[in-house]
Design an enzyme around this catalytic site. Structure first.
Site, PDB file in Angstrom:
ATOM      1  CG  HIS A 170     -48.899 -10.696 -32.830  1.00 54.14           C
ATOM      2  ND1 HIS A 170     -48.644  -9.352 -32.961  1.00 54.14           N
ATOM      3  CD2 HIS A 170     -47.931 -11.344 -33.526  1.00 54.14           C
ATOM      4  CE1 HIS A 170     -47.550  -9.192 -33.694  1.00 54.14           C
ATOM      5  NE2 HIS A 170     -47.105 -10.386 -34.052  1.00 54.14           N
ATOM      6  CD  GLU A 173     -51.419  -8.703 -30.615  1.00 56.14           C
ATOM      7  OE1 GLU A 173     -51.952  -8.421 -31.701  1.00 56.14           O
ATOM      8  OE2 GLU A 173     -50.187  -8.597 -30.412  1.00 56.14           O
ATOM      9  NE  ARG A 228     -44.704 -10.945 -31.412  1.00 60.62           N
ATOM     10  CZ  ARG A 228     -44.966  -9.659 -31.600  1.00 60.62           C
ATOM     11  NH1 ARG A 228     -45.744  -9.010 -30.760  1.00 60.62           N
ATOM     12  NH2 ARG A 228     -44.460  -9.026 -32.651  1.00 60.62           N
ATOM     13  CG  HIS A 298     -51.430  -6.237 -34.321  1.00 62.35           C
ATOM     14  ND1 HIS A 298     -50.479  -7.206 -34.119  1.00 62.35           N
ATOM     15  CD2 HIS A 298     -51.552  -6.105 -35.667  1.00 62.35           C
ATOM     16  CE1 HIS A 298     -50.037  -7.653 -35.287  1.00 62.35           C
ATOM     17  NE2 HIS A 298     -50.679  -6.993 -36.255  1.00 62.35           N
ATOM     18  CD  GLU A 374     -50.421  -2.730 -31.738  1.00 60.05           C
ATOM     19  OE1 GLU A 374     -50.962  -3.421 -30.858  1.00 60.05           O
ATOM     20  OE2 GLU A 374     -49.464  -3.121 -32.423  1.00 60.05           O
TER      21      GLU A 374
END
Ligand code: 0X9
Ligand code: ZN
Length: 605
Positions: A170, A173, A228, A298, A374
């Site tokens: 993405h 990020e 994204r 991510h 994440e």
């Protein structure tokens, strides 16, 4: 270069710069809904709404919206918090900052500021050039023909367990790019100095690709900070891009958090692997022999997610997934006491399920344990996709600690105690994991026996004192063993009339042929060991581990001794000042005749 051309290039550069990445966010605000439901989600569909964090869709989503949405929320009395009243200004501030520090970018630590695609490419080349274990890998090109570049870390050998790690599926990020580059940097650096990392990399190959979506990443720097997807054109639509993390062939185009609209941020693509980047990365991953694990990095939300991502059903490997996931989660959390959450599926509602994701494919198709990280922060309030620069290094180090857990896990089937002296020595292990239980006070004595009669003793207190167990290794060679009072041990008859070997005692033994014996246990502290020598004949042990002069050894009790005799018949007669014995030797026992009963301790050595 031609002067004129140079000016044109400069002008172009300024133009690109001026056309910067905040424009799509003119007149937008960032809010957090304080109440959310599928009904609200549905009602918002006609509006231009961008969901941000991964935890979003479930509990309190953070959204980019225009005034019309605020009007609608107000009208329907849906509570929300205004987090950013002018998003464009926020992005501009960040951009301005990057331009300002631009002049000193080269001087500053690489991890003090976010880096561009080109800077990452240069960094990887530099590392590959400098390190003997790092090689550049080429995974092909992106849709806009940028190189998909990574690093393979290997100390050689074939078919070693391997881990694949990527950042930046993405585009927005950014911290994932920093963290995966740091990983390469730090592993290579620590390999030179840290024995543990050397051991680890001796057994595991690591593949790291910091940017698998270079077109999107560049686009977030030049045009749209919160882009994204990739930048692939969609034939039937004017909307651009596919969500790479919905384009993999594991429940592709399934129900969870997907869209078939090319304008959506969650667009699944025309078919699985229709996105050039997904296809190229897939091909490369398939070529890696023995791929055991995959980490897809991510941001943001501070989560560790294990398979599956598209369903709450558990995998056949659930127990191991939880074990590894928990270990990684703890490592991430403990690094700077910033708590991450681990889960599989929707992680107990901490986020949403997602169909067609990359780690699900790694697990499903390659059998590699596919996890999603994440990274920081947890919320928009802490920076969201713009984790403050002051926190880049911290996030990178956290991530590094988490990754180490996966490397250790991958090496596990070759890890164990490699010290043959240890109680838990593992003959199959080739990588020491620090688990060796070394009984440091375990000593042993090696004794040589001649054929025939011999008086022996030991300075070791054996772990198992039973005489037949102590002598078990040479039992078939033994004719008889006798103690001072004439009790006997007869192995041939399986008869042990002596019982335990007693500290300080000597024993007479007759062997069929010469032999050797090792006795293991703890050394008897001879200086403090008081043995009782009875009036008349005794068979005493020699308790020192080196020789000593017989006269000196007995000088305190000389007047009580009639005679000392060794196995070979040599004698010491203190009364006559006759010393035919010379030295007392470890392993030997001595017959000694006393005038009275006394207690005795060897004075030395
Ligand atoms: O939606 C995604 O692709 C990931 N989150 S993000 O905010 N970075 O976009 C999460 C996908 C993984 N989901 C689960 N494993 N449930
Ligand atoms: Zn993501």
């Amino acid at each position: 270069m031609h002067k004129f051309l140079l000016i044109v290039v400069c002008l172009l550069y300024v133009r690109v710069d001026a056309q910067h990445n905040s424009l799509p966010y003119e007149h937008t605000k960032l809010i957090r809904l304080e109440s959310f439901s599928p009904e609200i989600s549905e009602a918002l569909e006609p509006y231009e709404v961008t969901y941000l964090s991964c935890r979003s869709h479930s509990s309190f989503p953070e959204l980019i919206v225009k005034d019309e949405v605020l009007n609608w929320l107000n009208l329907n009395q849906i509570p929300y918090t205004l987090l950013e009243k002018d998003l464009k200004r926020k992005i501009d501030r960040e951009h301005q900052h990057m331009l300002e520090i631009g002049k000193q970018r080269d001087g500053a630590s690489w991890y003090h500021t976010y880096r561009t695609y080109e800077e990452v490419q240069d960094k990887l080349s530099e590392i590959a050039l400098e390190s003997s274990i790092a090689t550049l890998i080429d995974l092909g090109l992106s849709y806009e023909n940028r190189a998909l570049t990574g690093i393979k870390l290997s100390t050689g050998g074939t078919d070693k367990p391997a881990i694949f790690i990527n950042g930046c599926q993405h585009a927005r990020e950014w911290i994932t790019v920093m963290a995966s580059t740091f990983l390469v940097d730090h592993l290579v650096h620590n390999y030179n100095t840290d024995l543990f990392i050397q051991n680890l990399l001796a057994h595991v190959d690591v593949y790291i690709v910091p940017i698998v979506n270079p077109d999107g990443y560049v686009y977030t720097h030049t045009t749209d900070r919160y882009w994204r997807k990739n930048r692939q054109l969609n034939p039937a639509s004017s909307c651009v891009g596919t969500d790479l993390n919905r384009n993999w062939d594991a429940d592709w185009n399934g129900w969870e958090s997907t869209s078939t609209s090319a304008c959506s941020d969650l667009y699944v693509g025309e078919e699985a692997f229709s996105a050039v980047e997904a296809q190229n990365v897939k091909n490369y991953m398939e070529s890696i022999p023995n791929l055991k694990g995959h980490l897809d990095i991510h941001s943001y939300s501070a989560l560790v997610l294990g398979p599956w991502g598209y369903t709450n059903q558990i995998t056949p490997d659930h127990e191991e997934v939880v074990r590894l996931g928990t270990a990684m989660n703890e490592a991430l959390s403990n690094a700077y006491e910033y708590s991450y959450t681990f889960g599989t599926g929707d992680a107990d509602g901490a986020l949403y399920l997602a169909s067609g994701t990359m780690p699900d494919w790694s697990y499903d198709s390659l059998g590699a344990f596919g996890f999603t990280y994440e990274l920081r922060p947890k919320t928009w309030d802490e920076g969201g996709f713009e984790l403050p620069e002051s926190k880049i290094k911290v996030a990178c180090e956290e991530n590094y600690q988490g990754v180490l857990e996966m490397l250790v896990w991958a090496a596990e089937d070759v890890m164990g105690c490699t010290n043959p002296q240890a109680l838990n020595f593992d003959a199959h292990a080739s990588l020491d994991d620090g688990s060796c239980e070394l009984n440091v006070s375990l000593d042993s004595q090696w004794i040589v026996f001649p054929q025939g009669w011999r008086i022996f003793s030991t300075y070791i207190q054996p772990i198992q004192a039973q005489l037949d167990l102590v002598l078990a290794p040479i039992s078939t060679n033994i004719i008889i063993v006798k103690n001072a009072v004439g009790a006997a041990y007869l192995p041939e008859y399986n008869y042990n009339g002596i019982g335990d070997l007693i500290d300080g005692q000597g024993y007479q033994l007759k062997l069929k042929t010469s032999d050797t014996l090792t006795i293991s246990g703890m050394k008897i502290p001879h200086e403090n060991f008081e043995m009782v020598l009875n009036e008349g004949w005794n068979m005493m042990a020699y308790l020192c581990d080196s020789v000593s002069d017989v006269v000196t050894a007995f000088h305190l009790i000389n007047d009580q001794i009639h005679i000392v005799k060794s196995s070979d018949g040599s004698v010491y007669l203190p009364d006559f000042n006759y010393n035919g014995l010379g030295e007392l030797k470890p392993g030997e026992g001595y017959q000694i005749k006393m005038r009275s009963t006394i207690s005795f301790a060897y004075p030395f050595p």
